[in-house]
Design an enzyme around this catalytic site. Structure first.
Site, PDB file in Angstrom:
ATOM      1  N   ASP A   1     -50.196 -65.092 -28.959  1.00  0.00           N
ATOM      2  CA  ASP A   1     -51.327 -66.008 -28.768  1.00  0.00           C
ATOM      3  C   ASP A   1     -51.748 -65.916 -27.291  1.00  0.00           C
ATOM      4  O   ASP A   1     -52.666 -65.176 -26.941  1.00  0.00           O
ATOM      5  CB  ASP A   1     -50.904 -67.425 -29.178  1.00  0.00           C
ATOM      6  CG  ASP A   1     -51.952 -68.489 -28.848  1.00  0.00           C
ATOM      7  OD1 ASP A   1     -52.972 -68.163 -28.213  1.00  0.00           O
ATOM      8  OD2 ASP A   1     -51.757 -69.672 -29.192  1.00  0.00           O
TER       9      ASP A   1
ATOM     10  N   GLU B   1     -44.605 -67.592 -33.131  1.00  0.00           N
ATOM     11  CA  GLU B   1     -45.771 -67.420 -32.266  1.00  0.00           C
ATOM     12  C   GLU B   1     -45.387 -67.599 -30.802  1.00  0.00           C
ATOM     13  O   GLU B   1     -44.770 -68.599 -30.433  1.00  0.00           O
ATOM     14  CB  GLU B   1     -46.834 -68.452 -32.683  1.00  0.00           C
ATOM     15  CG  GLU B   1     -48.171 -68.277 -32.004  1.00  0.00           C
ATOM     16  CD  GLU B   1     -49.199 -69.288 -32.510  1.00  0.00           C
ATOM     17  OE1 GLU B   1     -49.073 -69.791 -33.649  1.00  0.00           O
ATOM     18  OE2 GLU B   1     -50.129 -69.593 -31.747  1.00  0.00           O
TER      19      GLU B   1
ATOM     20  N   LYS C   1     -58.146 -66.504 -30.726  1.00  0.00           N
ATOM     21  CA  LYS C   1     -58.773 -67.770 -30.335  1.00  0.00           C
ATOM     22  C   LYS C   1     -60.056 -67.468 -29.591  1.00  0.00           C
ATOM     23  O   LYS C   1     -60.023 -66.805 -28.540  1.00  0.00           O
ATOM     24  CB  LYS C   1     -57.856 -68.575 -29.417  1.00  0.00           C
ATOM     25  CG  LYS C   1     -56.774 -69.313 -30.153  1.00  0.00           C
ATOM     26  CD  LYS C   1     -56.007 -70.212 -29.215  1.00  0.00           C
ATOM     27  CE  LYS C   1     -54.916 -70.931 -29.984  1.00  0.00           C
ATOM     28  NZ  LYS C   1     -53.859 -71.411 -29.091  1.00  0.00           N
TER      29      LYS C   1
ATOM     30  N   ASP D   1     -44.360 -72.214 -33.186  1.00  0.00           N
ATOM     31  CA  ASP D   1     -45.116 -71.808 -32.000  1.00  0.00           C
ATOM     32  C   ASP D   1     -44.396 -72.349 -30.778  1.00  0.00           C
ATOM     33  O   ASP D   1     -44.212 -73.561 -30.646  1.00  0.00           O
ATOM     34  CB  ASP D   1     -46.546 -72.367 -32.073  1.00  0.00           C
ATOM     35  CG  ASP D   1     -47.417 -71.879 -30.914  1.00  0.00           C
ATOM     36  OD1 ASP D   1     -46.913 -71.102 -30.070  1.00  0.00           O
ATOM     37  OD2 ASP D   1     -48.596 -72.279 -30.865  1.00  0.00           O
TER      38      ASP D   1
ATOM     39  N   LYS E   1     -44.301 -76.936 -33.458  1.00  0.00           N
ATOM     40  CA  LYS E   1     -44.144 -76.520 -32.066  1.00  0.00           C
ATOM     41  C   LYS E   1     -42.667 -76.629 -31.714  1.00  0.00           C
ATOM     42  O   LYS E   1     -41.991 -77.592 -32.118  1.00  0.00           O
ATOM     43  CB  LYS E   1     -44.966 -77.434 -31.159  1.00  0.00           C
ATOM     44  CG  LYS E   1     -46.474 -77.357 -31.426  1.00  0.00           C
ATOM     45  CD  LYS E   1     -47.066 -76.067 -30.912  1.00  0.00           C
ATOM     46  CE  LYS E   1     -48.592 -76.072 -31.001  1.00  0.00           C
ATOM     47  NZ  LYS E   1     -49.167 -74.860 -30.391  1.00  0.00           N
TER      48      LYS E   1
HETATM   49 MG    MG Z   1     -50.239 -70.909 -30.143  1.00  0.00          MG
END
Ligand code: MG
Length: 367
Positions: free
Chosen positions: A237, A212, A261, A187, A162
């Site tokens: 995302d 991402e 997702k 991400d 992240k």
């Molecule tokens: Mg993500």
């Protein structure tokens, strides 16, 4: 025979806090759905992030929406088939997490009533699924490298870290120095804006598999401008909410990869449709997570066996994040692969003892 829907709001301690650019959690909250109808029991999981920093939904708002709107709608419809949930999400302002939980339970009823498996219904073949390690934001580089070293021993097929402004190029360089040319991605959870584009020029030189969601959910135009500027593929995302958003993203070149997702899009059926849409456009996908507990994770694994899911999933070993999982057996990763245990091949095998142990509140609807 008792027909009823039970909701269990569970809170499971996490093995370490999970920090992303917009917030941090140290316990995993989910709403487990248990739907019993004519002697058949199906399970689902609604899994918004506590704190509402991934999306506006939280466990409390999702639970309230289920009680107030979604469950009465399911009972009034009375068909108990998954397409009802997908239609509801498509036609109204709906909480996708709540519907993902209810729709998962509807699928579970249907596979049992038809004597099929989730994979049969999806048209997917059972195969080992490549798993990727996701690592949150740490206070310092030593903590990050130590966490990566600790978990990489399971042989995860790629590493995702992240990032946020101020925590991007340096940690990536440190990982490259320590681990070499491993498959690596980032991400940003929408933490950047156009003023940060020069950061991505530097990131672009680090050979990442993908970046991402660098920019805001609504900023498809910005993603298109960034994708034109850099070679590293951009993966959406948070922005990839529905078919309209994806079609627009593809039209303007806002991404080359999509993270699907179940929770964000409102169920398994809608995830499958978006996966098919991406496949038709030549856009590879992969299955992301919130992360969910075992029911939601298994649903993601079933979808990850579809051919267009071309990158490792974010589904990790149960014990990577949770002190205990609500499925039996828990998910394990061996040499970077998840082999679906026989107990979960038809449908998730849920351990209600564990659900009961971590339940904060429960609600029952008899019908
Ligand atoms: Mg993500």
């Amino acid at each position: 025979m008792s027909n009823r829907i039970d909701l269990f709001h569970v809170e499971v301690p996490m093995t370490e806090p999970f920090r992303i650019s917009s917030g941090e959690v140290s316990t995993k909250e989910s709403i487990v759905v248990r739907l019993e109808r004519e002697g058949v029991v199906g399970y689902g999981e609604a899994s918004p992030m506590a704190g509402g920093f991934y999306s506006a939904e939280t466990p409390a708002t999702t639970l309230d929406y289920m009680v107030r709107e979604a469950i009465p709608a399911v009972l009034e419809d009375g068909t108990f088939h998954p397409p009802f949930a997908a239609r509801y999400v498509n036609e109204r302002e709906a909480d996708p997490f709540a519907w993902a939980g209810l729709e998962g339970a509807l699928w579970d009823l249907e596979v049992q009533e038809r004597g099929l498996s989730f994979l049969d219904m999806l048209g997917a073949e059972c195969k080992p699924v490549e798993s990727g390690l996701a690592v949150g934001i740490y206070p310092d580089l030593d903590g990050l490298l130590e966490a990566c070293s600790r978990y990489m021993t399971a042989g995860y097929k790629r590493l995702k870290i992240k990032i946020e402004p101020g925590w991007d190029v340096a940690p990536l360089r440190a990982i490259r120095d320590r681990f070499g040319d491993i498959p690596l991605m980032v991400d940003a959870n929408a933490a950047y804006a156009e003023e940060h584009f020069p950061v991505f020029d530097e990131v672009d030189d680090l050979g990442l598999v993908m970046i991402e969601q660098p920019l805001a959910k609504s900023d498809l135009g910005g993603h298109a401008r960034l994708q034109e500027r850099i070679d590293t593929p951009i993966c959406l995302d948070e922005s990839a909410t529905d078919a309209d958003a994806l079609t627009r993203a593809f039209d303007i070149g806002a991404c080359r990869i999509v993270n699907l997702k179940i929770q964000r899009v409102g169920g398994i059926l809608l995830s499958k449709k978006l996966c098919d849409l991406c496949a038709a456009e030549g856009i590879p996908t992969w299955m992301g997570t919130m992360p969910e507990l075992g029911i939601g994770a298994l649903h993601a694994l079933y979808l990850a066996m579809l051919p267009n899911c071309a990158f490792p999933t974010d589904v990790e070993a149960s014990r990577r994040w949770f002190v205990e999982d609500i499925i039996d057996p828990p998910i394990e990763v061996f040499e970077g692969l998840i082999d679906l245990p026989p107990a979960h091949r038809q449908r998730p095998n849920v351990d209600m003892n564990v659900v009961d142990r971590y339940t904060k509140t429960a609600k029952r609807f008899a019908f």
